[in-house]
Design a protein around this motif. Structure first.
Motif, mmCIF file in Angstrom:
data_model
loop_
_atom_site.group_PDB
_atom_site.id
_atom_site.type_symbol
_atom_site.label_atom_id
_atom_site.label_comp_id
_atom_site.label_asym_id
_atom_site.label_seq_id
_atom_site.Cartn_x
_atom_site.Cartn_y
_atom_site.Cartn_z
ATOM 1 N N SER A 35 4.445 -1.290 -3.009
ATOM 2 C CA SER A 35 5.073 -0.056 -2.545
ATOM 3 C C SER A 35 4.024 0.869 -1.943
ATOM 4 O O SER A 35 2.817 0.704 -2.160
ATOM 5 C CB SER A 35 5.779 0.650 -3.698
ATOM 6 O OG SER A 35 4.830 1.205 -4.601
ATOM 7 N N VAL A 36 4.486 1.862 -1.186
ATOM 8 C CA VAL A 36 3.566 2.813 -0.568
ATOM 9 C C VAL A 36 2.808 3.604 -1.631
ATOM 10 O O VAL A 36 1.629 3.916 -1.461
ATOM 11 C CB VAL A 36 4.325 3.763 0.389
ATOM 12 C CG1 VAL A 36 5.319 4.641 -0.367
ATOM 13 C CG2 VAL A 36 3.346 4.635 1.176
ATOM 14 N N TRP A 37 3.482 3.913 -2.740
ATOM 15 C CA TRP A 37 2.831 4.694 -3.804
ATOM 16 C C TRP A 37 1.738 3.872 -4.472
ATOM 17 O O TRP A 37 0.663 4.401 -4.786
ATOM 18 C CB TRP A 37 3.868 5.138 -4.829
ATOM 19 C CG TRP A 37 5.097 5.694 -4.188
ATOM 20 C CD1 TRP A 37 6.346 5.141 -4.156
ATOM 21 C CD2 TRP A 37 5.183 6.915 -3.440
ATOM 22 N NE1 TRP A 37 7.199 5.933 -3.447
ATOM 23 C CE2 TRP A 37 6.522 7.030 -2.993
ATOM 24 C CE3 TRP A 37 4.273 7.912 -3.101
ATOM 25 C CZ2 TRP A 37 6.967 8.103 -2.232
ATOM 26 C CZ3 TRP A 37 4.708 8.990 -2.340
ATOM 27 C CH2 TRP A 37 6.032 9.075 -1.917
ATOM 28 N N LEU A 84 1.892 9.102 4.981
ATOM 29 C CA LEU A 84 3.061 8.505 4.331
ATOM 30 C C LEU A 84 4.151 8.193 5.353
ATOM 31 O O LEU A 84 4.798 7.143 5.294
ATOM 32 C CB LEU A 84 3.596 9.445 3.243
ATOM 33 C CG LEU A 84 2.719 9.601 1.999
ATOM 34 C CD1 LEU A 84 3.328 10.628 1.044
ATOM 35 C CD2 LEU A 84 2.540 8.259 1.275
ATOM 36 N N LEU A 88 5.451 4.411 6.401
ATOM 37 C CA LEU A 88 6.866 4.052 6.349
ATOM 38 C C LEU A 88 7.334 3.514 7.697
ATOM 39 O O LEU A 88 8.070 2.515 7.769
ATOM 40 C CB LEU A 88 7.697 5.275 5.946
ATOM 41 C CG LEU A 88 9.206 5.049 5.812
ATOM 42 C CD1 LEU A 88 9.497 3.948 4.798
ATOM 43 C CD2 LEU A 88 9.906 6.337 5.410
ATOM 44 N N ALA A 199 9.654 7.559 -7.955
ATOM 45 C CA ALA A 199 10.395 6.759 -6.966
ATOM 46 C C ALA A 199 11.398 5.795 -7.593
ATOM 47 O O ALA A 199 12.554 5.730 -7.141
ATOM 48 C CB ALA A 199 9.410 6.016 -6.066
ATOM 49 N N LEU A 215 9.279 2.529 0.146
ATOM 50 C CA LEU A 215 9.249 3.914 -0.318
ATOM 51 C C LEU A 215 9.815 4.055 -1.714
ATOM 52 O O LEU A 215 9.335 4.868 -2.509
ATOM 53 C CB LEU A 215 10.033 4.792 0.662
ATOM 54 C CG LEU A 215 10.010 6.302 0.443
ATOM 55 C CD1 LEU A 215 8.611 6.851 0.679
ATOM 56 C CD2 LEU A 215 11.010 6.982 1.378
#
Length: 321
Positions: A35-37, A84, A88, A199, A215
């Motif tokens: 994931s992006v996080w 971010l 995405l 998230a 995301l």
């Protein structure tokens, strides 16, 4: 012959452009796995010790604690939000298209400079803004089959980047580049950690598309095979993040923002190169036309400001602010 600070600033931004283009390609690869996080958290976790090494080596070019904490924090927040949105967008769009949308930022910078008291757009800058608007329309193709709402993300990111660039040039000029890099990576660590917790709680049920999953997911388990594949990417992204953030900050401290923005356009060429090498992607003809118009617009919009800076430089006070 010694090079001028302005030339050094352009050199710094070109260095940042070539490695950032590679970094965005690596993010596109990593987005299929985590994931992006998780990505920004792990990258910051590796980047912070690298920044500590730079500080310990004595190459931090000044104090590490910021002189203007609020401005450094605002700059970091704008850049974190920008990246971010870019990450995405990369899950669904080709790298050169995302790059072209993001690099409409010099046009925004020219407009922001123009609203200063006693300042107006020159003829060249007006042409640049007009070309840029046409290029954005061709790239987006609103109402057409090729239009995707995801195309709006790099344009919003461009506005955030423009604001951050102006803040760097006007409010953070005396800050150490390492200080600015440290502030951004600390915020990435915090935002990534919060995202990993929040998230999954907010994620919609059902099968998620690649962009939403990138995301909405939290921590994704990694077996040995995935870890071996991703570890070099994360380390490489951390090195790129530290090097590029220092180079970008130094560029906007050494040269006028519009001049640096013009050199920033080398990113478009580098992103096309890495997109071809890593993914074999070639944008269609209309996308290439839109990208070319945006690049020409940025160059045209910044040339007028460079000329004005050269004329007025002798009348300016020492230490541009």
């Amino acid at each position: 012959m010694r090079s001028s600070p302005a030339a050094g600033g352009v050199g710094c931004i070109v260095l940042a452009a070539v490695i950032l283009a590679l970094g965005d390609g690596l993010v596109k690869i990593a987005s299929a796995e985590i994931s992006v996080w998780q990505l920004v958290f792990l990258r910051a976790l590796v980047a912070l010790p690298l920044i500590a090494i730079v500080m310990a080596s004595g190459a931090s070019r000044g104090r590490v604690w910021p002189k203007r904490v609020s401005w450094v924090a605002l700059r970091s927040l704008l850049l974190v939000l920008m990246w971010l949105l870019v990450y995405l967008a990369l899950t669904r769009l080709p790298l050169p298209v995302v790059s072209a949308g993001l690099y409409s930022s010099p046009i925004i910078i020219a407009l922001m400079v123009a609203v200063r008291p006693g300042r107006s757009l020159s003829r060249r800058e007006t042409v640049g803004v007009t070309l840029g608007f046409a290029g954005v329309l061709i790239l987006l193709r609103p109402g057409g089959a090729a239009f995707s709402p995801m195309l709006l993300l790099p344009l919003v990111a461009a506005a955030l980047y423009a604001f951050a660039a102006v803040i760097t040039a006007s409010r953070c000029r005396e800050e150490s580049p390492v200080c600015l890099a440290l502030g951004m990576q600390l915020l990435f660590l915090v935002v990534g950690g919060i995202g990993l917790v929040i998230a999954p709680m907010l994620a919609p049920a059902g099968d998620l598309g690649s962009g939403v999953a990138f995301l909405a997911h939290g921590w994704q388990a990694m077996d040995i095979e995935v870890f071996v594949r991703l570890a070099p990417l994360i380390v490489g992204l951390a090195v790129i993040a530290v090097t590029a953030s220092i180079a970008m900050a130094r560029a906007y401290q050494m040269a006028p923002a519009p001049m640096v923005a013009a050199g920033d356009y080398s990113y478009l060429a580098f992103s096309g190169f890495w997109s071809l090498v890593l993914f074999g992607q070639i944008p269609d003809r209309l996308a290439v036309l839109g990208m070319a118009l945006i690049a020409l617009a940025g160059i045209a919009a910044t040339r007028g400001e460079r000329g004005r800076h050269a004329v007025n430089r002798g009348r300016s006070e020492p230490g541009h602010r």
